[in-house]
Design a protein around this motif. Structure first.
Motif, PDB file in Angstrom:
ATOM      1  N   ASN A 212       5.180   7.880   1.734  1.00 33.19           N
ATOM      2  CA  ASN A 212       5.360   9.301   1.400  1.00 33.19           C
ATOM      3  C   ASN A 212       5.640   9.517  -0.075  1.00 33.19           C
ATOM      4  O   ASN A 212       5.426  10.589  -0.613  1.00 33.19           O
ATOM      5  CB  ASN A 212       6.544   9.896   2.190  1.00 33.19           C
ATOM      6  N   LYS A 213       6.170   8.478  -0.712  1.00 30.71           N
ATOM      7  CA  LYS A 213       6.477   8.600  -2.146  1.00 30.71           C
ATOM      8  C   LYS A 213       5.372   8.005  -3.005  1.00 30.71           C
ATOM      9  O   LYS A 213       5.553   7.786  -4.205  1.00 30.71           O
ATOM     10  CB  LYS A 213       7.796   7.884  -2.431  1.00 30.71           C
ATOM     11  N   GLY A 214       4.254   7.632  -2.369  1.00 30.08           N
ATOM     12  CA  GLY A 214       3.128   7.068  -3.106  1.00 30.08           C
ATOM     13  C   GLY A 214       3.334   5.611  -3.495  1.00 30.08           C
ATOM     14  O   GLY A 214       2.681   5.101  -4.404  1.00 30.08           O
ATOM     15  N   LEU A 215       4.258   4.928  -2.825  1.00 26.01           N
ATOM     16  CA  LEU A 215       4.535   3.519  -3.141  1.00 26.01           C
ATOM     17  C   LEU A 215       3.929   2.622  -2.065  1.00 26.01           C
ATOM     18  O   LEU A 215       3.675   3.079  -0.946  1.00 26.01           O
ATOM     19  CB  LEU A 215       6.058   3.280  -3.171  1.00 26.01           C
ATOM     20  N   PRO A 216       3.732   1.324  -2.356  1.00 24.10           N
ATOM     21  CA  PRO A 216       3.303   0.418  -1.290  1.00 24.10           C
ATOM     22  C   PRO A 216       4.366   0.413  -0.181  1.00 24.10           C
ATOM     23  O   PRO A 216       5.574   0.415  -0.472  1.00 24.10           O
ATOM     24  CB  PRO A 216       3.251  -0.951  -1.985  1.00 24.10           C
ATOM     25  N   GLY A 217       3.906   0.425   1.087  1.00 27.67           N
ATOM     26  CA  GLY A 217       4.826   0.560   2.214  1.00 27.67           C
ATOM     27  C   GLY A 217       6.005  -0.395   2.180  1.00 27.67           C
ATOM     28  O   GLY A 217       7.150  -0.021   2.425  1.00 27.67           O
ATOM     29  N   MET A 218       5.719  -1.667   1.832  1.00 31.81           N
ATOM     30  CA  MET A 218       6.808  -2.660   1.938  1.00 31.81           C
ATOM     31  C   MET A 218       7.944  -2.410   0.936  1.00 31.81           C
ATOM     32  O   MET A 218       9.061  -2.877   1.142  1.00 31.81           O
ATOM     33  CB  MET A 218       6.265  -4.076   1.805  1.00 31.81           C
ATOM     34  N   PHE A 219       7.681  -1.634  -0.103  1.00 35.28           N
ATOM     35  CA  PHE A 219       8.754  -1.331  -1.051  1.00 35.28           C
ATOM     36  C   PHE A 219       9.897  -0.570  -0.369  1.00 35.28           C
ATOM     37  O   PHE A 219      11.026  -0.543  -0.846  1.00 35.28           O
ATOM     38  CB  PHE A 219       8.228  -0.508  -2.230  1.00 35.28           C
TER      39      PHE A 219
END
Ligand SMILES: CC(C)=CCC/C(C)=C/CC/C(C)=C/COP(=O)(O)OP(=O)(O)O
Length: 265
Positions: A53-60
């Motif tokens: 949702n924040k435009g980051l890779p999921g695992m972050f």
């Protein structure tokens, strides 16, 4: 819920984890000391969706989940909750992409090395439950070290479930009892709930079963977490993703729990 009422006690991020002296006067509005759960079990979920949702890779999102942990534990400790357990990694989670599993394992290493050390320094006991034989040597070592170091601590007992499965735990208990019956150590008709519970990962001397289970991210299920131990638990589900679930949300869950349990039987 009126958010005015759900103020975090002291709102002091640096407050000692076991500030018992100030406990009663700092109880958040509406919370009753006598109705506090003894054991809060948390099924943390929604880390990847939070990151995406924040435009980051999921695992972050797993790092963000780790970041919210200490404020939550600080509150639990201030409220003198006896046990807090977290479902960190299930036996099914190995099916995730290798890159994510490796990343998650590094987060768990930091959890035990850095957060574990801090929790120990504040008088908390830290345990890891699950099939540790499948974990890396580093994780097994970190887990043994923090458990040994913090074993005698009398503050909140924090249990991290890593490579854990509730069904597997029950099968382990059955196998062990079957062997004991075969070897003549006990008779089959001597097996009762107390004896059975002593074969589970949670066979700690002082272990109240979870009276409050919290699951984040809107999924309404318990996903193979402490199946035996949750027989009488109150369940609380919230749509918030775990990295967004802060101390005020925990207070809201506690208020809901206490509202359902205002008559002790
Ligand atoms: C004890 C603790 C809180 C540790 C820090 C956070 C951490 C390492 C959590 C791992 C557990 C996990 C797989 C969370 C679920 O989010 P998900 O990946 O299933 O997210 P999704 O539902 O959005 O896919």
């Amino acid at each position: 819920m009126n958010s005015e009422k759900t103020r975090v006690p002291s709102a002091n991020g640096d407050a000692a984890l076991n500030d018992k002296e100030n406990m009663s006067k700092e109880l958040p509005a509406g919370l009753k000391e006598e109705l506090m759960p003894k054991h809060i079990a948390m099924i943390v979920d929604g880390n990847r969706r939070w990151a995406v949702n924040k435009g980051l890779p999921g695992m972050f999102g797993h790092n963000a989940g780790r970041t919210i942990l200490m404020p939550l534990l600080r509150l639990c400790s201030q409220l003198q909750i006896k046990v807090v357990s977290f479902f960190v990694f299930s036996t099914e989670n190995w099916r995730r992409p290798t890159e994510e599993v490796d990343f998650l394992m590094k987060v768990v290493e930091d959890l035990l090395r850095i957060d574990g050390e801090e929790l120990h320094s504040h008088g908390c006991r830290v345990s890891v439950m699950g099939d540790k034989t499948k974990l890396s040597e580093t994780l097994q070592k970190l887990s043994a070290e923090i458990e040994e170091k913090s074993r005698a601590n009398s503050g909140t007992h924090i249990i991290f479930a890593v490579n854990y499965s509730g069904k597997h735990d029950i099968i382990r208990a059955c196998r062990s009892l079957a062997t004991q019956v075969k070897d003549g150590v006990i008779l089959s008709n001597q097996i009762n709930e107390t004896i059975f519970a002593q074969e589970l990962y949670t066979k700690f001397v002082d272990f109240p079963c979870p009276d409050l289970v919290i699951r984040t991210s809107g999924e309404i299920r318990i996903s193979n977490f402490m199946l035996w131990q949750m027989a009488y638990s109150n369940l609380y589900f919230t749509k918030k993703y775990f990295p967004d679930f802060g101390p005020n949300d925990l207070i809201e869950a506690l208020l809901a729990f206490q509202g359902q349990n205002d008559v002790l039987c």
